[in-house]
Design an enzyme around this catalytic site. Sequence first.
Site, short mmCIF file in Angstrom:
data_model
loop_
_atom_site.label_atom_id
_atom_site.label_comp_id
_atom_site.label_asym_id
_atom_site.label_seq_id
_atom_site.Cartn_x
_atom_site.Cartn_y
_atom_site.Cartn_z
N GLY A 123 0.78 -1.24 0.00
CA GLY A 123 0.00 0.00 0.00
C GLY A 123 0.81 1.28 0.00
O GLY A 123 0.37 2.30 -0.54
N ASP A 177 0.74 3.21 4.52
CA ASP A 177 -0.33 3.95 3.85
C ASP A 177 -1.39 4.41 4.83
O ASP A 177 -1.81 5.56 4.82
CB ASP A 177 -0.95 3.10 2.71
N ASP A 209 -4.97 1.63 10.76
CA ASP A 209 -6.34 1.20 11.05
C ASP A 209 -6.36 0.62 12.46
O ASP A 209 -6.48 1.34 13.43
CB ASP A 209 -6.79 0.21 9.96
N THR A 246 -0.41 -3.91 12.15
CA THR A 246 0.74 -3.99 11.25
C THR A 246 1.91 -3.20 11.82
O THR A 246 3.03 -3.70 11.93
CB THR A 246 0.39 -3.39 9.86
N LEU A 247 1.63 -1.94 12.18
CA LEU A 247 2.72 -1.08 12.65
C LEU A 247 3.27 -1.58 13.98
O LEU A 247 4.47 -1.49 14.23
CB LEU A 247 2.23 0.36 12.76
N LYS A 278 -7.05 6.43 10.31
CA LYS A 278 -8.49 6.15 10.36
C LYS A 278 -8.99 6.40 11.78
O LYS A 278 -8.41 5.91 12.75
CB LYS A 278 -8.72 4.69 9.97
N ASP A 336 -5.46 -0.39 -2.13
CA ASP A 336 -6.21 -1.27 -3.02
C ASP A 336 -7.45 -1.84 -2.36
O ASP A 336 -7.61 -1.83 -1.15
CB ASP A 336 -5.34 -2.46 -3.43
P1 5GP Z 1 -3.88 -2.21 10.54
O1 5GP Z 1 -2.84 -3.26 10.75
O2 5GP Z 1 -3.55 -0.87 11.14
O3 5GP Z 1 -5.26 -2.67 10.90
O4 5GP Z 1 -4.06 -2.06 9.00
C1 5GP Z 1 -3.17 -1.42 8.26
C2 5GP Z 1 -3.18 -1.96 6.87
O5 5GP Z 1 -4.48 -2.42 6.46
C3 5GP Z 1 -2.82 -0.86 5.95
O6 5GP Z 1 -1.42 -0.84 5.72
C4 5GP Z 1 -3.62 -1.18 4.71
O7 5GP Z 1 -2.86 -2.02 3.88
C5 5GP Z 1 -4.82 -1.93 5.21
N1 5GP Z 1 -5.99 -1.02 5.36
C6 5GP Z 1 -6.55 -0.55 6.48
N2 5GP Z 1 -7.60 0.25 6.22
C7 5GP Z 1 -7.70 0.30 4.88
C8 5GP Z 1 -8.58 0.99 3.98
O8 5GP Z 1 -9.49 1.74 4.32
N3 5GP Z 1 -8.35 0.78 2.64
C9 5GP Z 1 -7.35 -0.04 2.18
N4 5GP Z 1 -7.23 -0.16 0.88
N5 5GP Z 1 -6.50 -0.68 3.00
C10 5GP Z 1 -6.68 -0.52 4.33
MG MG Z 2 -0.61 -1.92 4.03
#
Ligand code: 5GP
Ligand code: MG
Length: 193
Positions: free
Chosen positions: A61, A117, A120, A124-125, A148, A176
């Site tokens: 992303g 990117d 959420d 991941t981070l 977000k 994506d």
């Molecule tokens: P986390 O681990 O913080 O839940 O998610 C982070 C990853 O989930 C981001 O790097 C991204 O790849 C994906 N992600 C989270 N929210 C969105 C969104 O609204 N749209 C897209 N395309 N990817 C998201």
């Molecule tokens: Mg990502």
Amino acid sequence: MSEAIKVRGPGKVLFGEEEISERVAWMGRELARDLEGDLAKDDEDAQSHPDRVVILPILTGAFVFTADLIRSMPLKMSIRLVTASSYPGEATTSRGARLRGVIPSDLGGRHVVIIDDILDTGNTLELVRGLILEQNPASLRIVVLLDKQVPRHSEITPNYVGFEIPDEFVVGYGLDWNGYYRNLREIVTLEVE
Ligand code: 5GP
Ligand code: MG
């Protein structure tokens, strides 16, 4: 895995091309200035090291964002790609973070910048940050294009945020859905039925 949603395609534009490009250029300059400040404080030993600033974009992303961001950063850096995924296939809700491949293991004493990117759940981070902190970097910064606005358990606080967005699934500018829409110039919501 069956989700009861049907995706129509790109919807409302949240951020247009010009707004993104101005914001990203500004972030790059801020980040570079802050890194220069840190570099100036390094001791002589560290100063002689050839690879002091290491940029770690989290793929896939972050690739478009990273390409723009680093070109607003006039300093010497190396770039190492890290691949993670948390939305396998057609899902639009997080299923926990997974790394593919390895995180560089020579980050001790370096100034490390993680670029993602979107923040959420923070899973991941959190995963990537943990693996880097174990190595005792000289500094660690987290840059996200989008933050977000969701209640989250993780304690991730990015140092630089491009834009805050509501709790909607967005695509474009590298983001994506099921592999599509990364090439859109704008950041848009995903229209579902
Ligand atoms: P986390 O681990 O913080 O839940 O998610 C982070 C990853 O989930 C981001 O790097 C991204 O790849 C994906 N992600 C989270 N929210 C969105 C969104 O609204 N749209 C897209 N395309 N990817 C998201
Ligand atoms: Mg990502």
